[in-house]
Design an enzyme around this catalytic site. Structure first.
Site, PDB file in Angstrom:
ATOM      1  N   CYS A 100       0.835  -1.205   0.000  1.00  0.00           N
ATOM      2  CA  CYS A 100       0.000   0.000   0.000  1.00  0.00           C
ATOM      3  C   CYS A 100       0.870   1.256   0.000  1.00  0.00           C
ATOM      4  CB  CYS A 100      -0.922  -0.002   1.213  1.00  0.00           C
ATOM      5  SG  CYS A 100      -1.967   1.470   1.321  1.00  0.00           S
ATOM      6  N   CYS A 196      -5.413  -2.454   7.158  1.00  0.00           N
ATOM      7  CA  CYS A 196      -6.338  -1.325   7.025  1.00  0.00           C
ATOM      8  C   CYS A 196      -7.719  -1.720   6.515  1.00  0.00           C
ATOM      9  CB  CYS A 196      -5.729  -0.241   6.144  1.00  0.00           C
ATOM     10  SG  CYS A 196      -5.078  -0.835   4.571  1.00  0.00           S
TER      11      CYS A 196
END
Length: 365
Positions: A100, A196
């Site tokens: 990410c 996340c």
């Protein structure tokens, strides 16, 4: 003279909020950017993105900056989540936060910021960057307990040259004090943990939505004896102790294990769908002195020296381990540790350091 513009990634947490505040105080023209990277579950109890956006808007209003909301969900699914599922399907344990960072926060976000006319981007990561000898170095944060350079090792020279880390030399406790002194309501907000897009929901439930679990045998590595049944190899990782449901079995005379010692995951056979376990934390099968890493990424663009003493982190929550690079080429490298390492996990990243400088790393084979 017009102010230089920096775009700060705001998450709604205290770290990114204080990063934006400090840059504003330093005279930058600060634009906040809230990234929406996941959108399937916004109605669910586990998703916090709505509250995070409310917090971002409140902080931005308090410190006097504009905020833009950008949706990177398509990029995230394609570049991060698809790889996450593929790795679990192959029996490995990936770290999506690393991907990410390199693909979304320091690529899609960076590209967007440059389109806005920014000179730099900034985040609330605990890490540092400096220019040295014509190259940009990625550094550990001053606050060693919060250092996040491990998650940033895939950043390259172009990305680092455009990046500011305002919290590089600040301790977490002081970040909270700064937020409190400035009246930011996120001063005491709990740190986000876990992956996340999973949030606080049970990992097994989440993964089962995308990959159908397949039950199979749990076998003892030492002699192949069947010890029980697993509910899917993807739910288990090297060194795992909880969730095996074989804890009450007494077995004597096996390396590293006594009568009541716990059982640990020691390997997987993907073809046969078998999970292998051993008894005792110090079983020899859990200890390994070397590893091979692939998908290499070196911050400077240069490979590390062979037979040179470095330190490495074979997982995030571990102290730096002395090691040497035995062999390195474009495809893979072999790292040998001074002491055997416990439960080296395929799919996790090993990150190499020279003192405070993060050199880069790769994915454990």
């Amino acid at each position: 003279m017009s102010k230089k513009t920096v775009v700060v990634g705001l998450s709604g947490g205290v770290d990114s909020s204080v990063a934006a505040l400090l840059l504003k105080q330093q005279g930058w023209n600060v634009i906040g950017l809230f990234m929406k990277n996941w959108e399937d579950d916004d109605t669910e109890e586990y998703c916090s993105s709505r509250q995070d956006l409310i917090d971002v808007m409140s902080v931005a209003d308090k410190i006097g900056i504009d905020v833009e909301v950008v949706n990177f969900a398509a990029e995230y699914r394609e570049r991060v989540f698809a790889e996450f599922l593929s790795e679990y399907q192959a029996g490995r344990t990936p770290n999506p936060d690393i991907l990410c960072n390199s693909e979304i926060k320091f690529k899609a976000f960076l590209d967007h910021a440059m389109q806005l006319g920014a000179e730099k981007i900034a985040t609330g990561h605990y890490a540092g960057v400096r220019e040295f000898d014509g190259k940009f170095q990625l550094l550990k944060a001053e606050d060693g307990t919060k250092d996040q350079s491990y998650f940033l090792y895939r950043l390259n020279q172009a990305q680092l040259s455009k990046t500011l880390f305002p919290l590089a030399d600040i301790y977490k406790r002081d970040v909270r004090k700064i937020a409190e002194a400035e009246g930011l309501h996120v001063a005491a907000k709990k740190d986000s943990t876990g992956i996340c897009f999973i949030g606080e929901r049970p990992f097994k439930d989440f993964l089962s939505r995308y990959l159908p679990p397949k039950k199979g045998e749990i076998r003892r590595l030492d002699d192949g004896k069947v010890m029980g049944e697993h509910d899917g190899l993807m739910f288990h990782t090297m060194g795992q102790r909880k969730g095996l449901h074989i804890g009450g079995i007494k077995e004597k005379g096996h390396p590293g294990g006594g009568d009541h010692d716990a059982w640990f995951v020691a390997g997987k056979d993907m073809e046969k769908n078998v999970l292998y376990v051993v008894q005792g934390h110090d079983h020899p099968a859990l200890l390994k002195g070397d590893l091979v890493a692939e998908q290499l990424s070196w911050v400077s663009g240069n490979e590390p020296h062979t037979h040179w003493v470095y330190t490495a982190k074979p997982r995030y929550r571990t102290s730096d381990q002395p090691c040497e690079v035995e062999r390195v080429d474009a495809e893979s490298c072999e790292i040998r540790f001074a002491e055997p390492q416990w439960a080296l996990t395929p799919g996790q990243s090993v990150v190499l350091y020279e003192s405070r400088v993060c050199l880069g790393g790769g994915v454990i084979r």
